[in-house]
Design an enzyme around this catalytic site. Structure first.
Site, PDB file in Angstrom:
ATOM      1  N   SER A 137      -6.591   5.101  -4.799  1.00  0.00           N
ATOM      2  CA  SER A 137      -6.179   6.434  -5.244  1.00  0.00           C
ATOM      3  C   SER A 137      -5.435   7.258  -4.206  1.00  0.00           C
ATOM      4  CB  SER A 137      -7.423   7.217  -5.683  1.00  0.00           C
ATOM      5  OG  SER A 137      -8.335   7.285  -4.602  1.00  0.00           O
ATOM      6  N   PHE A 192      -3.032   4.342   2.009  1.00  0.00           N
ATOM      7  CA  PHE A 192      -2.444   3.010   1.973  1.00  0.00           C
ATOM      8  C   PHE A 192      -2.682   2.288   0.647  1.00  0.00           C
ATOM      9  CE2 PHE A 192      -2.567   3.159   6.741  1.00  0.00           C
ATOM     10  CZ  PHE A 192      -1.211   2.985   6.918  1.00  0.00           C
ATOM     11  N   PHE A 234     -13.046   6.154  -5.644  1.00  0.00           N
ATOM     12  CA  PHE A 234     -14.172   7.069  -5.805  1.00  0.00           C
ATOM     13  C   PHE A 234     -13.602   8.476  -5.821  1.00  0.00           C
ATOM     14  CE2 PHE A 234     -18.092   9.203  -4.575  1.00  0.00           C
ATOM     15  CZ  PHE A 234     -19.032   8.454  -5.244  1.00  0.00           C
ATOM     16  N   ALA A 254     -17.234   1.402  -5.002  1.00  0.00           N
ATOM     17  CA  ALA A 254     -16.734   0.030  -4.792  1.00  0.00           C
ATOM     18  C   ALA A 254     -17.713  -0.828  -3.993  1.00  0.00           C
ATOM     19  CB  ALA A 254     -15.394   0.072  -4.069  1.00  0.00           C
ATOM     20  N   LEU A 256     -10.465   0.474   1.514  1.00  0.00           N
ATOM     21  CA  LEU A 256     -11.477   1.535   1.430  1.00  0.00           C
ATOM     22  C   LEU A 256     -11.594   2.253   2.770  1.00  0.00           C
ATOM     23  CD1 LEU A 256     -14.424  -0.296  -0.401  1.00  0.00           C
ATOM     24  CD2 LEU A 256     -12.648   1.142  -1.400  1.00  0.00           C
ATOM     25  N   ALA A 257     -11.746   3.564   2.733  1.00  0.00           N
ATOM     26  CA  ALA A 257     -12.097   4.342   3.925  1.00  0.00           C
ATOM     27  C   ALA A 257     -13.240   5.247   3.506  1.00  0.00           C
ATOM     28  CB  ALA A 257     -10.908   5.172   4.406  1.00  0.00           C
ATOM     29  N   TYR A 304     -10.435   5.104  19.671  1.00  0.00           N
ATOM     30  CA  TYR A 304     -10.374   4.282  18.458  1.00  0.00           C
ATOM     31  C   TYR A 304     -10.858   2.851  18.721  1.00  0.00           C
ATOM     32  CZ  TYR A 304      -9.060   2.901  13.785  1.00  0.00           C
ATOM     33  OH  TYR A 304      -9.125   2.463  12.491  1.00  0.00           O
ATOM     34  N   LYS A 330     -13.512  -2.462  12.970  1.00  0.00           N
ATOM     35  CA  LYS A 330     -12.241  -3.155  12.708  1.00  0.00           C
ATOM     36  C   LYS A 330     -12.264  -4.563  13.314  1.00  0.00           C
ATOM     37  CE  LYS A 330     -10.211   0.015  10.273  1.00  0.00           C
ATOM     38  NZ  LYS A 330     -10.165  -0.142   8.803  1.00  0.00           N
ATOM     39  N   VAL A 353      -0.585   9.928   8.551  1.00  0.00           N
ATOM     40  CA  VAL A 353      -1.361  11.060   8.038  1.00  0.00           C
ATOM     41  C   VAL A 353      -1.982  10.673   6.696  1.00  0.00           C
ATOM     42  CG1 VAL A 353      -1.266  13.479   7.344  1.00  0.00           C
ATOM     43  CG2 VAL A 353       0.287  12.631   9.115  1.00  0.00           C
TER      44      VAL A 353
END
Ligand code: NAI
EC number: 1.3.1.9
Length: 395
Positions: free
Chosen positions: A49, A52, A73, A111, A138-139, A233, A242, A272
């Site tokens: 939604s 990416f 979601f 998900a 997904l994030a 990160y 990751k 962004v």
């Protein structure tokens, strides 16, 4: 109802549905202008939604003529508000895809749950038969495990604490942010939420249900970034997650051998999105990077990255362009030495007084507003939005 943006810190509390429509249509136009490519025809996008995932879906539908199932979601209209940007993105995407003669099904829900996996399998069987590609985008800050327990990810360092300027989009100001080192348990939990385990579960469930076409592919998205961002990160909790995701590509790749399938991770550039502006300190790097990349003519947004990924690095004439670790490097332009040298020269000079004159913080802010449907050209923000007609729309 006239809608004004409500921003709190780095989070948008509302969206403009008609602006979201303009943003989706703008991405579709960009993909059409880039021209068609010979890509997969049936695709499952997890996290479809926004960011990416949405850009992937648009690039594949309008660039390669793919039929898609998207899982996300999102919140619809209720007494608490009009709903989230992603809710409307799903609606406007489906409408445009159907107008173009493509199948586009949206499933809204968690998900990470086995219930959602089963729903997706049912839709694939009924409407797509099988899928040729699964995009994992997904994030999330939280994952509900099959036994009902909630695991939360954290955005922290490991090792030394870290201090730096962060961006407050609400007040268009820089604020001091400090990242404290995570505990071993917090690192483990972040890997559980943002690592590769759930991706693998999806691929296992789809394979067992015979929903993967012969030669099916899957790709998940990651970030590595330059050395200057490692403390926040790559060497932070999210970096551990990751790393796990990268290792999982190898595991899934073996798992798919029986059907001739393959798994990769696409290492993308910093962009962004709803998720990235939330990472402490990183948005200052992002603002500087945007300025430098625009100046050098190599700036890309989500849609340009995803169009290039599929048309050039996954389904182009060269086949899949990956390194020996199954990583597809979409961060090639970001990591160019000249780009990094320019960013590194600016970063120590940034102060709350001068940051607007360094990099492209105005561009960053505008992209953030546009993610939520604000500040898009051609949208009449003074015109009242018809709430009743919006509540009749379904994803
Ligand atoms: P985003 O916040 O724009 O999109 C996240 C998507 O996940 C949304 O569609 C949301 O609805 C969905 N989602 C979240 N929790 C869910 C749940 N429980 N069930 C179903 N759907 C759920 O995020 P963005 O930035 O597009 O991130 C996608 C991936 O790309 C992440 O893995 C991120 O780490 C990676 N990435 C992001 C970069 C960036 O700069 N934004 C750079 C490189 C990689």
């Amino acid at each position: 109802m006239i809608i004004h943006p409500q921003i709190q810190g780095c989070v948008a509390r509302n969206c403009h549905p008609m602006g979201c429509r303009a943003a989706v249509l703008q991405q579709i136009e960009q993909v059409r202008a880039a021209g068609p490519f010979n890509g997969p025809k049936r695709v499952l996008v997890l996290g479809a939604s926004s960011g990416f995932g949405l850009a992937s879906r648009i690039a594949l539908t309008f660039g390669a003529g793919a039929d898609t199932l998207g899982v996300s979601f999102e919140r619809g209209p209720s007494d608490k508000g009009l709903g989230s940007a992603g809710w409307y993105n799903n609606i406007w995407f489906r409408q445009a895809a159907e107008q173009a003669g493509r199948i586009a099904v949206n499933l809204i829900g968690d998900a990470f749950s086995d219930t959602m996996r089963q729903q997706a399998i049912d839709v694939i069987r009924q409407q797509l038969g099988q899928v040729d590609l699964v995009v994992y985008s997904l994030a999330s800050g939280v994952r509900v495990m099959p036994d009902g327990t909630q695991v939360r990810s954290v955005l922290k360092t490991t090792g030394q604490p870290l201090q730096g300027w962060g961006l407050d989009l609400e007040h268009d100001a820089l604020v001091q942010q400090s990242l404290v080192p995570a505990t071993p348990e917090e690192i483990r939990d972040t890997v559980t939420v943002m690592g590769g385990e759930d991706w693998q579960r999806w691929m296992q469930a789809l394979q067992q249900a015979d929903c993967l076409a012969p030669g099916a592919r899957t790709v998940a998205y990651s970030y590595i970034g330059p050395e200057s961002t490692y403390p926040l990160y790559r060497d932070g909790t999210i970096g551990y997650a990751k790393e796990h995701l990268h290792a999982t590509a190898e595991t899934i790749n073996l798992q798919l051998a029986g059907i001739g399938g393959h798994a990769w991770v696409s290492v993308c550039k910093a962009l962004v999105t709803k998720a990235s502006v939330f990472i402490p300190v990183l948005p200052v790097y992002l603002g500087l990077l945007m300025g430098v990349m625009k100046e050098r003519g190599v700036h890309e947004g989500c849609i340009e990255q995803m169009q290039r990924l599929f048309a050039d690095k996954m389904y182009g004439p060269r086949g899949v362009v990956a390194d020996g670790n199954r990583l597809i490097r979409m961060d090639d332009h970001e990591l160019e030495p000249a780009v990094q040298a320019a960013v590194s020269a600016l970063w120590p000079k940034v102060t709350p007084e001068n940051f607007r004159t360094l990099g492209d913080f105005a561009g960053l802010r505008q992209e953030f507003m546009q993610l939520n449907g604000f500040e898009l050209p051609g949208v009449d923000y003074g015109a009242p939005v018809n709430v009743a007609s919006l509540t009749e729309l379904t994803p």
